[in-house]
Enzyme design. Structure first.
Site, PDB file in Angstrom:
ATOM      1  N   HIS A  18       0.845  -1.220   0.010  1.00 15.46           N
ATOM      2  CA  HIS A  18       0.094   0.077  -0.047  1.00 15.46           C
ATOM      3  C   HIS A  18       1.069   1.347  -0.011  1.00 15.46           C
ATOM      4  O   HIS A  18       0.585   2.051  -0.843  1.00 15.46           O
ATOM      5  CB  HIS A  18      -0.986   0.124   1.142  1.00 15.46           C
ATOM      6  CG  HIS A  18      -1.720   1.059   1.567  1.00 15.46           C
ATOM      7  ND1 HIS A  18      -2.959   1.202   0.874  1.00 15.46           N
ATOM      8  CD2 HIS A  18      -1.517   2.392   1.938  1.00 15.46           C
ATOM      9  CE1 HIS A  18      -3.699   2.354   1.560  1.00 15.46           C
ATOM     10  NE2 HIS A  18      -2.565   3.338   1.754  1.00 15.46           N
ATOM     11  N   GLU A  19       1.717   1.234   0.621  1.00 14.46           N
ATOM     12  CA  GLU A  19       2.666   2.385   1.050  1.00 14.46           C
ATOM     13  C   GLU A  19       3.684   2.676  -0.119  1.00 14.46           C
ATOM     14  O   GLU A  19       3.834   3.577  -0.629  1.00 14.46           O
ATOM     15  CB  GLU A  19       3.491   2.436   2.251  1.00 14.46           C
ATOM     16  CG  GLU A  19       2.761   2.400   3.593  1.00 14.46           C
ATOM     17  CD  GLU A  19       1.848   3.680   3.824  1.00 14.46           C
ATOM     18  OE1 GLU A  19       2.361   4.876   2.991  1.00 14.46           O
ATOM     19  OE2 GLU A  19       0.931   3.575   4.325  1.00 14.46           O
ATOM     20  N   HIS A  22       2.011   4.850  -2.888  1.00 18.69           N
ATOM     21  CA  HIS A  22       2.097   6.214  -2.613  1.00 18.69           C
ATOM     22  C   HIS A  22       3.560   6.565  -3.213  1.00 18.69           C
ATOM     23  O   HIS A  22       3.920   7.745  -3.530  1.00 18.69           O
ATOM     24  CB  HIS A  22       2.054   6.694  -1.104  1.00 18.69           C
ATOM     25  CG  HIS A  22       0.454   6.298  -0.672  1.00 18.69           C
ATOM     26  ND1 HIS A  22      -0.660   6.612  -1.326  1.00 18.69           N
ATOM     27  CD2 HIS A  22       0.067   5.618   0.532  1.00 18.69           C
ATOM     28  CE1 HIS A  22      -1.767   6.270  -0.635  1.00 18.69           C
ATOM     29  NE2 HIS A  22      -1.215   5.695   0.509  1.00 18.69           N
TER      30      HIS A  22
END
Length: 359
Positions: A18-19, A22
């Protein structure tokens, strides 16, 4: 101990992916990423590569991607998150949940390769059941049940479970034509309501084409990819429905689990799978990982302050208004959301512990 380690690895991988979403979009957009961390809490090791610090934190669950000016309320610096256009910022924020959907899809593809697929197509009819009496034929493909689309056999099964024995309206495709049938399910000796047909099963590309003495046709690459995508969408759709029930206070306590409950689910899946084989244990973990990754992606798209969905909501408002929302007001809303989420997590952890002790 093995179950705990596997749980930590699975949850950490899901959050790191997920990170990373980003991180990679921020980097490609020219935003200065100050730190990419694996884990949470105090830093125990770090290395700076270029302009970014890559760190390992004490608690091996989660991680974060810290960008310059991400929560800035003062002067906007060059190459900061706040310096970029609203559409770039939307892309950076959305990339996290998007990567969770990509991960879920890849995990489902791996499972499908080594197991198989089950399609909502009639492959056999049972004597004495309403499907045959209503005129269903081998080769019929169920496309809708009670006006809801059916893409995988799980869609059909879930709709049947929710229907609780009432008459069902089926839309089927037969030789390119659409037909409709209204059928009243029949209850079998175990109490389940059935129509009385067998779905079409195809063996995975890398699995045996025989199971319990029966031979199945092989799924091709397109079957695998389309089935995996539809399965991922199935997880996303019903996760969204479940979270909507939670945040509208319609879900019971037994339906809600937090990190402790997830640890138990992952551990139980591993222990159940390892009874059969290492391969079965791996498949169980991959399945749980796919579901959890889809869950995290959906949760982060809900318009809740302090998570990606809340930030996306403010960015969309900014795009519509063509000017940003007051940063101080946005900060207060996110802080209130953070406090709510922390209180909710305390409740969820208490609920997990209670279920374990009572169970």
């Amino acid at each position: 101990m093995v179950s705990i380690i596997i749980s930590i690895v699975v949850l950490s991988l899901i959050v790191i992916i997920h990170e990373f979403g980003h991180f990679i979009v921020a980097k490609k957009s020219g935003i200065l990423v100050e730190e990419f961390a694996v884990g949470m809490g105090p830093m125990i090791a770090s290395k700076q590569i270029g302009e970014t610090i890559y760190s390992l934190r004490a608690f091996p669950i989660g991680g974060f991607c810290r960008m310059m000016g991400e929560d800035s309320t003062g002067e906007i610096a060059e190459r900061s998150f706040s310096d970029k256009s609203v559409w770039v910022r939307i892309a950076v924020v959305f990339a996290g949940p998007f990567m969770n959907f990509v991960l879920a899809m890849l995990l489902i593809v791996c499972i499908t390769f080594t197991t198989g697929i089950v399609e909502p197509e009639v492959s056999a009819l049972s004597e004495g059941y309403p499907a045959k009496e209503a005129g269903l034929q081998v080769g019929d493909v169920i496309t809708k049940i009670n006006q809801k689309g059916v893409y995988i056999y799980d869609d059909f099964q879930l709709a049947m479970a929710e229907n609780k024995g009432e008459a069902v309206d089926l839309e089927i495709k037969r030789n390119g034509e659409k037909l409709t049938k209204t059928i009243i399910p029949k209850q079998n000796e175990t109490g389940r309501y059935l129509l009385g047909f067998s779905p079409l099963v195809k063996a995975g590309m890398f699995s045996s084409d025989e199971l319990e003495g029966k031979s199945y046709p092989k799924a091709n690459l397109w079957d695998t990819i389309s089935y995996s995508f539809d399965t991922m969408v199935f997880y996303v759709r019903y996760t969204a429905m479940g979270l909507a029930r939670v945040f509208t206070f319609q879900a019971g306590k037994e339906e809600i689990s937090g990190p402790i409950g997830i640890f138990q689910i992952v551990g139980d899946s591993y222990k159940e799978g390892i009874k059969h084989s290492v391969g079965a244990a791996v498949q169980s973990i991959l399945y749980i990982g796919a579901v959890l990754s889809a869950n995290l992606g959906v949760l982060n798209l809900f318009p809740i302050p302090a998570v990606d969905g809340g930030r996306l909501l403010f960015l969309i408002i900014e795009a519509i208004r063509r000017k940003p929302v007051n940063p101080e007001m946005e900060g207060k809303v996110h802080f209130a959301g953070f406090v709510f989420l922390m209180l909710f997590m305390v409740f969820v952890m208490y609920n997990d512990i209670t279920k374990i002790l009572i169970g």
